[in-house]
Design a protein around this motif. Sequence first.
Motif, PDB file in Angstrom:
ATOM      1  N   PHE B  64      92.034  38.133  91.481  1.00  9.21           N
ATOM      2  CA  PHE B  64      90.769  39.125  92.882  1.00  9.21           C
ATOM      3  C   PHE B  64      89.837  39.094  92.728  1.00  9.21           C
ATOM      4  O   PHE B  64      88.439  38.472  93.946  1.00  9.21           O
ATOM      5  CB  PHE B  64      90.925  40.530  92.624  1.00  9.21           C
ATOM      6  N   GLU B  65      88.222  39.121  91.262  1.00  8.65           N
ATOM      7  CA  GLU B  65      87.556  39.015  91.166  1.00  8.65           C
ATOM      8  C   GLU B  65      86.867  36.578  91.741  1.00  8.65           C
ATOM      9  O   GLU B  65      85.766  36.908  92.478  1.00  8.65           O
ATOM     10  CB  GLU B  65      86.541  38.950  90.371  1.00  8.65           C
ATOM     11  N   LYS B  66      88.066  35.954  90.702  1.00 11.73           N
ATOM     12  CA  LYS B  66      87.489  34.414  91.704  1.00 11.73           C
ATOM     13  C   LYS B  66      87.780  34.116  93.190  1.00 11.73           C
ATOM     14  O   LYS B  66      87.262  33.572  93.858  1.00 11.73           O
ATOM     15  CB  LYS B  66      88.287  33.875  91.498  1.00 11.73           C
ATOM     16  N   ALA B  67      88.912  35.319  94.116  1.00 12.48           N
ATOM     17  CA  ALA B  67      89.097  35.547  95.202  1.00 12.48           C
ATOM     18  C   ALA B  67      87.422  35.804  95.801  1.00 12.48           C
ATOM     19  O   ALA B  67      86.380  35.050  96.828  1.00 12.48           O
ATOM     20  CB  ALA B  67      90.161  35.809  96.322  1.00 12.48           C
ATOM     21  N   PHE B  68      87.640  36.822  95.608  1.00 13.43           N
ATOM     22  CA  PHE B  68      85.393  37.690  96.144  1.00 13.43           C
ATOM     23  C   PHE B  68      84.815  36.138  96.627  1.00 13.43           C
ATOM     24  O   PHE B  68      83.318  35.926  96.418  1.00 13.43           O
ATOM     25  CB  PHE B  68      85.751  38.819  95.547  1.00 13.43           C
ATOM     26  N   LEU B  69      84.616  35.736  94.877  1.00 12.26           N
ATOM     27  CA  LEU B  69      83.495  35.095  94.631  1.00 12.26           C
ATOM     28  C   LEU B  69      83.513  33.773  95.388  1.00 12.26           C
ATOM     29  O   LEU B  69      82.353  32.961  95.917  1.00 12.26           O
ATOM     30  CB  LEU B  69      83.287  34.507  93.462  1.00 12.26           C
ATOM     31  N   ARG B  70      84.859  32.796  95.882  1.00  9.69           N
ATOM     32  CA  ARG B  70      84.766  32.168  96.544  1.00  9.69           C
ATOM     33  C   ARG B  70      85.057  32.265  97.846  1.00  9.69           C
ATOM     34  O   ARG B  70      83.849  31.232  98.500  1.00  9.69           O
ATOM     35  CB  ARG B  70      86.378  31.466  96.579  1.00  9.69           C
ATOM     36  N   PHE B  71      84.784  33.281  98.785  1.00  5.45           N
ATOM     37  CA  PHE B  71      85.140  33.897  99.583  1.00  5.45           C
ATOM     38  C   PHE B  71      83.115  33.255 100.090  1.00  5.45           C
ATOM     39  O   PHE B  71      82.607  33.530 101.053  1.00  5.45           O
ATOM     40  CB  PHE B  71      85.396  35.458  99.700  1.00  5.45           C
ATOM     41  N   LEU B  72      82.158  34.379  98.972  1.00  7.71           N
ATOM     42  CA  LEU B  72      80.534  34.381  99.170  1.00  7.71           C
ATOM     43  C   LEU B  72      80.224  32.845  99.036  1.00  7.71           C
ATOM     44  O   LEU B  72      79.502  32.848  99.998  1.00  7.71           O
ATOM     45  CB  LEU B  72      80.238  34.913  97.827  1.00  7.71           C
ATOM     46  N   ALA B  73      80.521  32.240  98.233  1.00  8.80           N
ATOM     47  CA  ALA B  73      80.594  30.990  98.287  1.00  8.80           C
ATOM     48  C   ALA B  73      80.226  29.849 100.284  1.00  8.80           C
ATOM     49  O   ALA B  73      79.709  29.096  99.696  1.00  8.80           O
ATOM     50  CB  ALA B  73      81.081  30.068  97.289  1.00  8.80           C
ATOM     51  N   GLN B  74      82.210  30.934 100.392  1.00 12.02           N
ATOM     52  CA  GLN B  74      82.326  29.818 101.272  1.00 12.02           C
ATOM     53  C   GLN B  74      81.405  30.542 102.919  1.00 12.02           C
ATOM     54  O   GLN B  74      80.893  29.543 103.877  1.00 12.02           O
ATOM     55  CB  GLN B  74      83.550  29.571 101.751  1.00 12.02           C
TER      56      GLN B  74
END
Lengths: 184, 99
Positions: B64-74
């Motif tokens: 979940f945390e990885k998905a959140f950080l991917r979302f922020l980067a994009q």
Amino acid sequence: MAQKKAAHSEGFEREALVHLDTLYNVALRLTGNAADAEDLVQETVLKAYRAWDMYERGTNCRAWLVTILRNTFINQFRKQSKKPASVQFDSVEDVSIFESVQDRDPAGSFFRHIVDEEVTRAIQELPEDFRVAVVLSDVEGLSYGEIAEILGVPVGTVKSRLFRGRRRLQRRLYEYALEMGYIG
Amino acid sequence: MMTGWWLRRKRNRIKEAEAGRLDCAGIMERLYEYIDEELDDPRLVSAIRDHLEKCKVCFPQYEFEKAFLRFLAQRGANGAPPRLRRRIFQRLLEEESQS
């Protein structure tokens, strides 16, 4: 003389101007509006150009530029009254929103539904110290060490600002997603 | 000689014990540093990796945390608008001709 001048601006273009997107993104997050962000970037680039001889070749050019940008923002753009207050610990940071979504949306697919405008607003609502750390790390991909150098704080402070900033941002986006019905 | 070897082994054992003692709360405390690849100690990195592989509680949160950080980067990026680029190039040309 002319040759030296040409080499000067060529080096500047090659090494510094490639970071224009980063500068603009950070400026936008600091000022909160496009017009001020553009002025801030232009001012930063001019200062950097004039100080280009002082830049130590081979060191971190992006961090050098962001440092100039941040100092310019503090000295010229930020109104005295808007100085960031020190941020108190907030209990919302204690609990990860994962606990609230794990049964309904453990993969966090609700993030994908959130519109760009809301992402911008949520980032903007973070306290400035957290906002800058989150943008430099999570959007621009700078390391903890680089961010610490730019902000002039210990790496431990960067870690804590990131932790707290990310938690707050998640909570804010989660509440928006709930309102919009993106989470069942 | 013997003492040096013994001390090294003891130190290693202490480090291993520390890594082995990482419980879920300990993992959560270090999770962002792990995801950001900011941990210096390779033992700690592999201890966290081992824990995440096995733990049904921590692994989904890690994802979940990885998905959140991917979302922020994009979604957090804003490129410089073309008019700003033009404005800056123009200003630099003026600066060059003045100096």
